[in-house]
Design a protein around this motif. Structure first.
Motif, PDB file in Angstrom:
ATOM      1  N   MET A   1       0.553  -1.324   0.286  1.00 27.97           N
ATOM      2  CA  MET A   1      -0.153  -0.058   0.032  1.00 27.97           C
ATOM      3  C   MET A   1       0.705   0.811  -0.117  1.00 27.97           C
ATOM      4  SD  MET A   1      -2.612  -0.979   2.818  1.00 27.97           S
ATOM      5  CE  MET A   1      -3.833  -2.420   2.494  1.00 27.97           C
ATOM      6  N   GLY A   2       1.894   1.181  -0.200  1.00 26.93           N
ATOM      7  CA  GLY A   2       2.484   2.348  -0.483  1.00 26.93           C
ATOM      8  C   GLY A   2       3.705   2.561   1.272  1.00 26.93           C
ATOM      9  N   LEU A   3       3.234   1.532   2.448  1.00 27.88           N
ATOM     10  CA  LEU A   3       3.474   2.660   3.753  1.00 27.88           C
ATOM     11  C   LEU A   3       4.825   1.649   3.745  1.00 27.88           C
ATOM     12  CD1 LEU A   3       0.657   2.737   5.658  1.00 27.88           C
ATOM     13  CD2 LEU A   3       1.107   4.372   4.892  1.00 27.88           C
ATOM     14  N   ILE A   4       5.879   2.143   4.281  1.00 33.86           N
ATOM     15  CA  ILE A   4       7.190   2.019   4.447  1.00 33.86           C
ATOM     16  C   ILE A   4       7.756   1.683   6.265  1.00 33.86           C
ATOM     17  CG2 ILE A   4       9.806   1.929   4.596  1.00 33.86           C
ATOM     18  CD1 ILE A   4       8.470   1.586   2.357  1.00 33.86           C
ATOM     19  N   PRO A   5       7.092   0.115   6.469  1.00 32.28           N
ATOM     20  CA  PRO A   5       7.584   0.088   7.691  1.00 32.28           C
ATOM     21  C   PRO A   5       8.496   1.457   8.571  1.00 32.28           C
ATOM     22  CG  PRO A   5       7.051  -1.909   6.699  1.00 32.28           C
ATOM     23  CD  PRO A   5       7.498  -0.444   6.039  1.00 32.28           C
ATOM     24  N   ASP A   6       8.302   1.953   9.842  1.00 30.52           N
ATOM     25  CA  ASP A   6       9.463   2.432  10.564  1.00 30.52           C
ATOM     26  C   ASP A   6      10.352   1.590  11.544  1.00 30.52           C
ATOM     27  OD1 ASP A   6       7.698   2.410  12.709  1.00 30.52           O
ATOM     28  OD2 ASP A   6       6.596   4.135  13.094  1.00 30.52           O
ATOM     29  N   VAL A   7      10.872   2.063  12.349  1.00 28.00           N
ATOM     30  CA  VAL A   7      12.143   1.514  13.156  1.00 28.00           C
ATOM     31  C   VAL A   7      10.930   1.044  13.993  1.00 28.00           C
ATOM     32  CG1 VAL A   7      12.441   3.555  14.736  1.00 28.00           C
ATOM     33  CG2 VAL A   7      13.997   1.350  14.226  1.00 28.00           C
ATOM     34  N   VAL A   8       9.460   0.907  14.659  1.00 24.40           N
ATOM     35  CA  VAL A   8       9.335   0.382  15.405  1.00 24.40           C
ATOM     36  C   VAL A   8       8.993  -1.026  15.628  1.00 24.40           C
ATOM     37  CG1 VAL A   8       7.446   0.860  17.170  1.00 24.40           C
ATOM     38  CG2 VAL A   8       8.658   2.639  17.121  1.00 24.40           C
ATOM     39  N   LEU A   9       8.575  -0.548  13.914  1.00 21.13           N
ATOM     40  CA  LEU A   9       7.392  -1.875  13.471  1.00 21.13           C
ATOM     41  C   LEU A   9       8.516  -2.865  13.340  1.00 21.13           C
ATOM     42  CD1 LEU A   9       5.026  -0.390  11.174  1.00 21.13           C
ATOM     43  CD2 LEU A   9       4.666  -1.690  13.500  1.00 21.13           C
ATOM     44  N   TYR A  10       9.768  -2.694  12.831  1.00 27.33           N
ATOM     45  CA  TYR A  10      10.963  -3.186  12.480  1.00 27.33           C
ATOM     46  C   TYR A  10      12.023  -4.248  14.087  1.00 27.33           C
ATOM     47  CZ  TYR A  10      11.264  -2.595   7.601  1.00 27.33           C
ATOM     48  OH  TYR A  10      11.142  -2.888   6.257  1.00 27.33           O
ATOM     49  N   ASN A  11      11.679  -3.525  15.117  1.00 28.41           N
ATOM     50  CA  ASN A  11      12.011  -3.548  16.468  1.00 28.41           C
ATOM     51  C   ASN A  11      11.017  -4.857  16.887  1.00 28.41           C
ATOM     52  OD1 ASN A  11      13.894  -2.209  16.238  1.00 28.41           O
ATOM     53  ND2 ASN A  11      12.842  -0.439  17.410  1.00 28.41           N
TER      54      ASN A  11
ATOM     55  N   ARG B   1      18.078 -10.800   8.788  1.00 26.21           N
ATOM     56  CA  ARG B   1      17.518 -10.283   7.438  1.00 26.21           C
ATOM     57  C   ARG B   1      16.106  -9.168   7.376  1.00 26.21           C
ATOM     58  NH1 ARG B   1      14.829 -16.562   5.102  1.00 26.21           N
ATOM     59  NH2 ARG B   1      17.174 -17.154   4.365  1.00 26.21           N
ATOM     60  N   ILE B   2      15.777  -9.432   8.333  1.00 25.91           N
ATOM     61  CA  ILE B   2      14.494  -8.281   8.373  1.00 25.91           C
ATOM     62  C   ILE B   2      16.072  -6.637   8.950  1.00 25.91           C
ATOM     63  CG2 ILE B   2      13.079  -7.011  10.299  1.00 25.91           C
ATOM     64  CD1 ILE B   2      12.365 -10.001  10.851  1.00 25.91           C
ATOM     65  N   PHE B   3      16.723  -6.891   9.606  1.00 27.66           N
ATOM     66  CA  PHE B   3      18.105  -5.993   9.702  1.00 27.66           C
ATOM     67  C   PHE B   3      18.045  -5.311   8.552  1.00 27.66           C
ATOM     68  CE2 PHE B   3      22.387  -4.510  11.442  1.00 27.66           C
ATOM     69  CZ  PHE B   3      21.605  -3.674  12.002  1.00 27.66           C
ATOM     70  N   GLU B   4      18.761  -6.718   8.143  1.00 27.97           N
ATOM     71  CA  GLU B   4      19.419  -5.968   5.824  1.00 27.97           C
ATOM     72  C   GLU B   4      18.779  -5.177   5.322  1.00 27.97           C
ATOM     73  OE1 GLU B   4      21.937  -6.042   5.459  1.00 27.97           O
ATOM     74  OE2 GLU B   4      23.178  -7.151   7.684  1.00 27.97           O
ATOM     75  N   GLU B   5      17.128  -5.889   5.663  1.00 33.09           N
ATOM     76  CA  GLU B   5      15.660  -4.933   5.071  1.00 33.09           C
ATOM     77  C   GLU B   5      15.714  -3.722   5.879  1.00 33.09           C
ATOM     78  OE1 GLU B   5      11.578  -5.165   4.883  1.00 33.09           O
ATOM     79  OE2 GLU B   5      11.950  -7.222   4.501  1.00 33.09           O
ATOM     80  N   MET B   6      15.820  -3.623   6.887  1.00 34.16           N
ATOM     81  CA  MET B   6      16.027  -1.905   7.037  1.00 34.16           C
ATOM     82  C   MET B   6      17.061  -0.721   6.561  1.00 34.16           C
ATOM     83  SD  MET B   6      15.402  -2.736  11.430  1.00 34.16           S
ATOM     84  CE  MET B   6      15.709  -0.711  10.924  1.00 34.16           C
ATOM     85  N   LYS B   7      18.354  -1.876   6.294  1.00 35.10           N
ATOM     86  CA  LYS B   7      19.187  -0.594   5.245  1.00 35.10           C
ATOM     87  C   LYS B   7      18.995  -0.565   4.500  1.00 35.10           C
ATOM     88  CE  LYS B   7      22.542  -3.145   8.337  1.00 35.10           C
ATOM     89  NZ  LYS B   7      24.258  -4.069   8.712  1.00 35.10           N
ATOM     90  N   LYS B   8      18.754  -1.715   3.292  1.00 32.03           N
ATOM     91  CA  LYS B   8      18.020  -1.142   2.245  1.00 32.03           C
ATOM     92  C   LYS B   8      17.005  -0.496   1.808  1.00 32.03           C
ATOM     93  CE  LYS B   8      19.082  -5.908   0.664  1.00 32.03           C
ATOM     94  NZ  LYS B   8      18.955  -7.475  -0.129  1.00 32.03           N
ATOM     95  N   LEU B   9      16.121  -0.199   3.050  1.00 33.86           N
ATOM     96  CA  LEU B   9      15.101   0.404   2.994  1.00 33.86           C
ATOM     97  C   LEU B   9      15.366   2.231   3.885  1.00 33.86           C
ATOM     98  CD1 LEU B   9      12.000  -1.460   3.553  1.00 33.86           C
ATOM     99  CD2 LEU B   9      12.869  -0.421   0.919  1.00 33.86           C
TER     100      LEU B   9
ATOM    101  N   PRO C   1      18.566   1.979  12.418  1.00 39.56           N
ATOM    102  CA  PRO C   1      18.203   1.570  13.716  1.00 39.56           C
ATOM    103  C   PRO C   1      18.720   2.012  14.553  1.00 39.56           C
ATOM    104  CG  PRO C   1      20.404   0.524  12.232  1.00 39.56           C
ATOM    105  CD  PRO C   1      19.581   1.513  11.453  1.00 39.56           C
ATOM    106  N   ASN C   2      17.622   1.789  15.773  1.00 38.88           N
ATOM    107  CA  ASN C   2      18.029   2.166  16.684  1.00 38.88           C
ATOM    108  C   ASN C   2      18.417   1.690  18.056  1.00 38.88           C
ATOM    109  OD1 ASN C   2      15.760   1.381  18.155  1.00 38.88           O
ATOM    110  ND2 ASN C   2      14.632   2.853  18.120  1.00 38.88           N
ATOM    111  N   GLY C   3      18.987   2.316  19.653  1.00 38.17           N
ATOM    112  CA  GLY C   3      19.523   1.398  20.013  1.00 38.17           C
ATOM    113  C   GLY C   3      19.087   0.095  20.523  1.00 38.17           C
ATOM    114  N   GLN C   4      17.622   0.043  20.226  1.00 37.93           N
ATOM    115  CA  GLN C   4      16.503  -1.005  20.986  1.00 37.93           C
ATOM    116  C   GLN C   4      16.543  -1.830  19.873  1.00 37.93           C
ATOM    117  OE1 GLN C   4      12.569   0.471  21.394  1.00 37.93           O
ATOM    118  NE2 GLN C   4      12.744   1.291  23.238  1.00 37.93           N
ATOM    119  N   THR C   5      16.473  -1.628  18.559  1.00 31.46           N
ATOM    120  CA  THR C   5      17.167  -2.768  17.273  1.00 31.46           C
ATOM    121  C   THR C   5      17.833  -3.725  17.454  1.00 31.46           C
ATOM    122  OG1 THR C   5      16.532  -1.091  15.986  1.00 31.46           O
ATOM    123  CG2 THR C   5      17.049  -2.378  14.566  1.00 31.46           C
ATOM    124  N   PHE C   6      19.311  -2.547  18.331  1.00 38.11           N
ATOM    125  CA  PHE C   6      20.708  -3.905  18.251  1.00 38.11           C
ATOM    126  C   PHE C   6      19.884  -4.507  19.613  1.00 38.11           C
ATOM    127  CE2 PHE C   6      22.229  -0.421  16.087  1.00 38.11           C
ATOM    128  CZ  PHE C   6      23.364  -0.555  15.132  1.00 38.11           C
TER     129      PHE C   6
END
Length: 479
Positions: free
Chosen positions: A133-143, A160-168, A172-177
């Protein structure tokens, strides 16, 4: 389809069969259209959303549970709070059938609910729908998604999800790591955990208590367990190192997480996540590293390490909370030292602190290890005492006790029978493995086929087999 699910009982609506047939018939042109051309999916969903009903608008309004995105968001939040997370996909499908376009906050609630329900495939589905739908997940959703991978012990997908974040280009924030650390730790990927920590430090992020908790979990979960990762070497060393972390380096609960009721312990899969809101000193949050360390030592049955951890806790002028006491009892009892486990329990009960049902169930379950006469006597006494204090068995603890008690080969089967009766009194449906084990124990005692207890247990077992699609011969069935 919304109408069909209503009939199947997933939502509490009663529709006449003639009405259902009418609605299915009304969808045939749209199904034909879909077969001919599937190029414009959104147009199809919009078309299906314009449904024609053979009932009045008032009747339909009574049967329909949501009409716009705001009402659907409310339903999603309600299902998540009720832990009925398996219905989130159905609600989303209904939104599509109604032609209601979900917002970014809708997907946030859907993915958060899927994380709470440990439904990894649903997380991926909602992510894909969001991107379509053209919406890019933000860092909170990836977390949230990385955290769900950790709950499923799937470090590969977390990476893989972490690598997807980089491509998009989602930063990432501290919580992501920390989510990634604990996802890899759950799978015992020690090398990956250290690699992530190196990336964190290179990015200028300091380690906090949750990072050390992930390191401890990684060493405990590593398979095969190396000689130098025994509890009293590696885990104690990490606990000592964790004392140097600064409160200035700690992460904060994000506003989104607070609004959704997601604590850092739940996000990072810390063992205390289910007890974090308990009162009476059940969990002291500043002892997070000790919580993970004591549980790891209890799982490894390392009594010497547990004793060393208690000394470290004492030197820091800290007293163990209830969660730590439970882990100490588990270690002693599972190692066969009933006396020390019982002493921990009695010391707490004599301290004037509020009694906790979890302490009772831990002692009862641990005392039954090995089914010694002394242990079974203690378990029965504490079960009676627990019942007299009106501590009700929860489904999870009831199943655990029934499963262990059903393994008793000699004696009067008193504990297993009592646990079964307590669960029946609360209308708790036991799990299939627990019922199967209890049934086998009854059959070993050559109870007559028409015995009332055996009849009820046999009927419950047959119902559970039908429900879960199991056949005779599974879970050790000897019938």
């Amino acid at each position: 389809m919304k109408l069909l699910r209503s009939v199947s009982g997933r939502f509490p609506f009663n529709l006449p069969s003639s009405f259902i047939i009418l609605q299915i018939s009304s969808l045939i042109p749209y199904i034909h259209f879909f077969v001919i051309s599937s190029a414009n999916r959104q147009s199809l969903l919009a078309a299906i959303g314009r449904r024609h009903f053979a009932v009045s608008a008032d009747d339909y309004a009574k049967r329909n549970y949501a009409n716009n995105v705001s009402e659907y968001n409310t339903v999603i939040g309600s299902l998540t709070s009720q832990r009925r997370n398996w219905l989130l996909r159905d609600v989303y499908d209904d939104m599509m059938l109604d032609g209601v376009k979900p917002e970014k906050d809708t997907f946030r609630s859907l993915i958060a609910g899927s994380m709470k329900g440990v439904r990894l495939q649903d997380c991926f589905f909602f992510r894909d729908q969001m991107k379509s739908m053209g919406l890019i997940p933000d860092v909170v959703l990836y977390n949230f998604m990385i955290s769900t991978c950790g709950k499923c012990k799937n470090s590969t997908e977390a990476t893989r999800i972490f690598e997807e974040m980089k491509k998009l280009e989602v930063k990432p924030n501290g919580q992501t790591f920390i989510c990634l650390i604990n996802a890899c730790a759950a799978a015992g990927r020690v090398d990956q955990v250290y690699a992530i920590i190196r990336d964190m430090t290179a990015a200028g992020l300091g380690l906090n208590k949750f990072c050390y908790a992930g390191l401890i979990a990684a060493h405990k979960n590593k398979t095969p367990l190396a000689a130098d990762t025994s509890a009293k070497v590696k885990i104690l060393e990490l606990v000592e190192q964790s004392k140097g972390w600064s409160s200035l380096e700690q992460t904060r609960d994000s506003a989104e997480n607070v609004m959704m009721g997601i604590s850092e312990e739940e996000l990072y899969n810390i063992p205390t996540a289910n007890y974090i809101h308990r009162r009476g000193g059940f969990v002291l949050r500043f002892l997070t590293v000790y919580h993970v360390a004591f549980q790891a030592c209890a799982d490894l049955k390392d009594v010497q390490a547990v004793d060393a951890l208690q000394e470290m806790l004492k030197k820091g002028n800290n007293n163990p909370d209830v969660f730590i006491l439970i882990q100490i009892m588990r270690c002693y009892l599972n190692s066969g030292d009933i006396d020390r486990g019982l002493k921990v329990f009695e010391d707490y009960m004599n301290s004037g602190s509020p009694p906790m049902g979890e302490l009772y169930t831990t002692l009862i379950e641990g005392a039954m290890v090995g089914y010694t006469p002394k242990g079974m006597e203690i378990a029965l006494d504490k079960l009676k005492e627990m019942n007299s204090r009106r501590f009700n068995l929860l489904p999870a603890t009831g199943n655990a006790l029934l499963l262990v008690a059903s393994g008793e080969k000699t004696g009067g089967y008193t504990i297993a029978n009592m646990v079964w009766d307590l669960m029946q009194a609360r209308n708790i449906v036991p799990s299939l493995p627990a019922v199967q084990a209890y049934y086998n124990g009854l059959k070993d005692r050559e109870i007559p086929e028409d015995d009332p207890r055996l009849v009820v247990v046999s009927s419950t077992l047959d119902n559970l087999r039908v429900r879960f699609g199991r056949g005779p011969g599974q879970f050790g069935d000897r019938r």
